[in-house]
Design a protein around this motif. Structure first.
Motif, PDB file in Angstrom:
ATOM      1  N   SER A  32     -10.606   0.760   8.133  1.00  0.00           N
ATOM      2  CA  SER A  32     -10.675   0.695   6.737  1.00  0.00           C
ATOM      3  C   SER A  32      -8.845   0.574   6.347  1.00  0.00           C
ATOM      4  O   SER A  32      -8.269   1.285   7.084  1.00  0.00           O
ATOM      5  N   ARG A  33      -8.536  -0.075   5.428  1.00  0.00           N
ATOM      6  CA  ARG A  33      -7.238  -0.030   5.008  1.00  0.00           C
ATOM      7  C   ARG A  33      -6.756   0.706   3.872  1.00  0.00           C
ATOM      8  O   ARG A  33      -7.767   0.731   2.957  1.00  0.00           O
ATOM      9  N   VAL A  34      -6.079   1.701   3.856  1.00  0.00           N
ATOM     10  CA  VAL A  34      -5.846   2.822   2.881  1.00  0.00           C
ATOM     11  C   VAL A  34      -4.743   2.912   2.353  1.00  0.00           C
ATOM     12  O   VAL A  34      -3.522   2.636   2.956  1.00  0.00           O
ATOM     13  N   ARG A  54      -7.780   2.231  10.030  1.00  0.00           N
ATOM     14  CA  ARG A  54      -7.061   1.382  11.033  1.00  0.00           C
ATOM     15  C   ARG A  54      -5.602   1.320  10.357  1.00  0.00           C
ATOM     16  O   ARG A  54      -4.684   1.288  11.372  1.00  0.00           O
ATOM     17  N   GLN A  55      -5.462   1.205   9.181  1.00  0.00           N
ATOM     18  CA  GLN A  55      -4.049   1.319   8.804  1.00  0.00           C
ATOM     19  C   GLN A  55      -3.761   1.973   7.464  1.00  0.00           C
ATOM     20  O   GLN A  55      -4.668   1.881   6.438  1.00  0.00           O
ATOM     21  N   VAL A  56      -3.001   3.086   7.333  1.00  0.00           N
ATOM     22  CA  VAL A  56      -2.796   3.888   5.982  1.00  0.00           C
ATOM     23  C   VAL A  56      -1.285   3.429   5.546  1.00  0.00           C
ATOM     24  O   VAL A  56      -0.269   3.590   6.288  1.00  0.00           O
ATOM     25  N   THR A  57      -1.033   3.039   4.296  1.00  0.00           N
ATOM     26  CA  THR A  57       0.099   2.849   3.566  1.00  0.00           C
ATOM     27  C   THR A  57       0.533   3.985   2.592  1.00  0.00           C
ATOM     28  O   THR A  57      -0.385   4.198   1.804  1.00  0.00           O
ATOM     29  N   ALA A  58       1.629   4.735   2.794  1.00  0.00           N
ATOM     30  CA  ALA A  58       1.756   5.813   2.122  1.00  0.00           C
ATOM     31  C   ALA A  58       2.838   5.656   1.267  1.00  0.00           C
ATOM     32  O   ALA A  58       4.023   5.305   2.017  1.00  0.00           O
ATOM     33  N   VAL A  59       3.007   5.632   0.231  1.00  0.00           N
ATOM     34  CA  VAL A  59       4.190   5.299  -0.839  1.00  0.00           C
ATOM     35  C   VAL A  59       4.635   6.690  -1.742  1.00  0.00           C
ATOM     36  O   VAL A  59       3.721   7.256  -2.203  1.00  0.00           O
TER      37      VAL A  59
END
Length: 217
Positions: A32-34, A54-59
């Motif tokens: 999952s892309r999170v 699979r990929q986590v974007t944290a902002v």
């Protein structure tokens, strides 16, 4: 989960762990892309990565939070990309399978934009300033079949959040609840909240809720 943190970064508390529990109960499809909105220390981003994302974007708007979350992810060698800025103003190359959000939801004591550490909790007169923006972007941020998990206090009107998400075409429901005593911020402004009719006289506890919203396929 032990996390590095500075005094300038929001400390994971009951709302953080309630949302983490809801993520565990919901399950995360491998690969999952999170997106983690307002990551703070990165606690939720790390939880998603450890669960198989699979990929986590944290902002986060806080530079201190970006540094801290980046270090916490690096120490664990997890696939978390940390970025500075307003997560709800950024453009993303593709939508996400999961959006996690522990947004500011505390009614502010005074008018004007929050500053410093208060950006982590102050959210306008009724506590809904960020929640409304979040709801309005869900149809764009979530891929078909994607899921939002968001935690908020009942002081910021969870029913209104459910209604807004449904207006955006989502299937939305409360999936977790937890009552807890006021923390220091709410305790200090209890008199103001009483005057506004947001809490009962003498009330010194709130109910936290996790809202799940699913975008139809």
């Amino acid at each position: 989960m032990r996390l590095l943190r500075t005094s300038a970064v929001y400390r994971p508390q009951g709302d953080t762990w309630l949302l983490a529990r809801a993520l565990g109960d919901a399950g995360l499809n491998p690969g999952s892309r999170v997106l983690d909105v307002g990551t703070g220390t990165g606690a939720l981003a790390l939880t998603a990565a450890q669960a198989g994302a699979r990929q986590v974007t944290a902002v986060d708007v806080s530079v201190s939070a970006v540094v801290v979350a980046g270090v916490n992810a690096w120490l664990r060698r997890l696939p978390v990309r940390v970025a500075p800025g307003d997560a709800l103003e950024r453009d993303y190359r593709e939508p996400f399978d999961v959006v996690l959000a522990n947004p500011p939801y505390v009614p502010a004591a005074r008018s004007g934009p929050p500053r410093g550490a208060a950006r982590a909790w102050d959210a306008g007169h009724d506590g809904r300033a960020i929640i409304e923006r979040l709801c309005s972007r869900m149809a764009e941020l979530l891929a078909p079949g994607g899921m939002l998990l968001m935690v908020q206090s009942d002081l910021a009107d969870a029913e209104a959040t459910l209604a807004r998400l449904r207006e955006e075409g989502m299937k939305a429901a409360v999936v977790e609840r937890q009552r807890q005593p006021f923390g220091p911020v709410l305790a200090q402004r209890a008199a103001v909240l009483e005057e506004r009719g947001l809490i009962r006289r003498g009330q010194r506890s709130e109910e936290l809720v996790v809202i799940r919203a699913d975008r139809p396929r």
